[in-house]
Every structure is written in C-alpha cells, then in structure tokens.
Design an enzyme around this catalytic site. Structure first.
Site, PDB file in Angstrom:
ATOM      1  N   GLU A  77      -4.704  -5.115 -12.173  1.00 39.38           N
ATOM      2  CA  GLU A  77      -5.808  -4.641 -11.344  1.00 39.38           C
ATOM      3  C   GLU A  77      -6.197  -3.240 -11.794  1.00 39.38           C
ATOM      4  O   GLU A  77      -5.578  -2.671 -12.705  1.00 39.38           O
ATOM      5  CB  GLU A  77      -5.447  -4.647  -9.857  1.00 39.38           C
ATOM      6  CG  GLU A  77      -4.320  -3.727  -9.453  1.00 39.38           C
ATOM      7  CD  GLU A  77      -4.086  -3.710  -7.941  1.00 39.38           C
ATOM      8  OE1 GLU A  77      -4.508  -2.725  -7.307  1.00 39.38           O
ATOM      9  OE2 GLU A  77      -3.498  -4.671  -7.406  1.00 39.38           O
ATOM     10  N   LYS A 102       0.862  -1.198   0.000  1.00 38.36           N
ATOM     11  CA  LYS A 102       0.000   0.000   0.000  1.00 38.36           C
ATOM     12  C   LYS A 102       0.893   1.242   0.000  1.00 38.36           C
ATOM     13  O   LYS A 102       1.056   1.928   1.022  1.00 38.36           O
ATOM     14  CB  LYS A 102      -0.912  -0.027   1.231  1.00 38.36           C
ATOM     15  CG  LYS A 102      -2.102   0.907   1.144  1.00 38.36           C
ATOM     16  CD  LYS A 102      -3.200   0.335   0.296  1.00 38.36           C
ATOM     17  CE  LYS A 102      -4.470   1.159   0.398  1.00 38.36           C
ATOM     18  NZ  LYS A 102      -5.555   0.643  -0.452  1.00 38.36           N
TER      19      LYS A 102
END
Length: 242
Positions: free
Chosen positions: A136, A93
């Site tokens: 993604e 992240k």
C-alpha cells in the site's frame, strides 16, 4: 480492554460538539478530521505493556490530503525500504507504521513523486521487479481496474496492510453495483468483453501493466486516481507505467 462502542461514540460526539466552530465551510474535500488515539500512559520506564491506557480524541479542519492532485498521482515503487513485514503491526492503525515512511517519502518527493507504493519486500528480487507483490502507499490502500474488468486490491491475508474503512466501502459498493459499473468499465478498458469482478488478492507489479485505471483510498486521501507508477534514479530496476 478496548473501549466500548458506546464510550467511543460518545467521545466522538463530545469532541465534535466541543469543537463545532472548527467545522469548515462546505467545499471540495473540506471536512473535520476526527482522530481517536489509545496511548499507554502508565508510570514505567521498562519495556512492558502499560498498566494504564488513555483514550483521547482530537479534531482538525482539513481539505484534500493530496491537494491539487485530482488529475492523478505520480507514485514511486519503493524497493529499498519496508513499510511493514509479516508478523508486525502493518494491519493496525499504529503510529509506528507511519514513522518508517517519512525518510522514503522525502527521498521520493526529491525525485518529483507524490508518494511511495510499498512492496512485500521479501517478494522483491533485483531484476525481477514485476514479480514483486504490492502492499500500500504511506497512508492509503491501492486498487487496480484491470482490462479484464477485474477490480483488484491487495488482500489482508499477509497481515501487512491496513483494512481501511474507505477500502472496505469501495469493495462493498463495487460488488453490490457490479452490473451497473459494467458499461463504465468496458469504456475505460476498451474491452467489450470486460466483466466486473472484485478481488482481494496478491497484486503484483506486473498487474500494473495490465491496468486501465488505478486509484488509492483512505480516510484522509478519500479516492484519488494514479497517473503513473515507476522507479527512481536511485533504484536498481527501471519500471514505469502511465
């Protein structure tokens, strides 16, 4: 070293308690979004790891990430720009992972798309788009429900996609309730012989043509269906599935 689990949980509790007045009223998609961050805060200008790290949390009331798109997203196949590459930070992240998506997202929205789905760019060859491997979206994982009954999502082995919590929740639930999902999947695919299996693997553009359903998952996005996936006027290859 990373913060301990005990410290992390106490910080979440404190952030929510101190900002309880920001918790939105109950409603579709309404939630209090909690964002933890680790920032290098040491006093140096050189390019080296910070000697000091700050752990901070912020909260914000929010609704659906893809507001008004419950009927499905129109997604662009991004063939020019890379979100993440092997050996990089695509599987963590990291704020930088989102910064690189902003220009491609602006371009896609100018052509009427809601978001991009990125490719493992080294697998893309002009004229052979269907062989390329999906990665993604800008901030969400992608799932396909194939006509065989297979529920497939890009695997983590390449180290380029985020192992999202919502992604993991879908995988756990789909595996645990595969038998119960069977009839729904057979109705969706129109295949009475469909059998629910759950796979984490390389998912190609060609797999999109064999999908009865597709959806994306994320902490903010939650679970949102895809209505179509295709290329734009500026792309070298033409492709569209609905």
């Amino acid at each position: 070293p990373p913060p301990s689990l005990d410290l992390f949980l106490r910080c979440v509790q404190r952030a929510v308690t101190e900002n309880a007045d920001l918790i939105p009223p109950a409603g579709e998609g309404m939630k209090l979004y909690v964002r933890p961050m680790l920032l290098g805060s040491g006093q140096q200008l050189g390019l080296h790891p910070s000697p000091e790290i700050s752990l901070l949390f912020y909260v914000s009331p929010t609704g659906n990430y893809f507001k008004g798109k419950t009927n499905g997203l129109k997604i662009h196949l991004e063939t020019r720009k890379s979100r993440a590459a092997r050996g990089g930070t695509g599987n963590v992240k990291c704020a930088g992972n989102y910064g690189v998506t902003l220009r491609p997202l602006t371009d896609a929205k100018a052509e009427g798309f809601d978001d991009n789905v990125y490719l493992e760019l080294e697998t893309y060859r002009p004229g052979k788009l269907e062989e390329a491997v999906l990665q993604e979206l800008s901030a969400a994982n992608v799932f396909l429900v194939l006509r065989s009954g297979e529920i497939a999502t890009p695997g983590l082995e390449r180290g380029t996609i985020l192992p999202g919590v919502t992604r993991d929740s879908i995988l756990v639930l789909a595996r645990e309730y595969a038998e119960e999902l069977g009839q729904l999947v057979r109705e969706s695919t129109g295949n009475e012989d469909a059998r629910v299996t759950v796979s984490e693997r390389d998912v190609t553009v060609a797999d999109l043509k064999d999908a009865a359903e597709a959806f994306v998952t994320g902490t903010a996005a939650e679970v949102v269906p895809l209505a179509s996936v295709g290329t734009a006027s500026y792309d070298e290859d033409a492709f569209e599935v609905t």
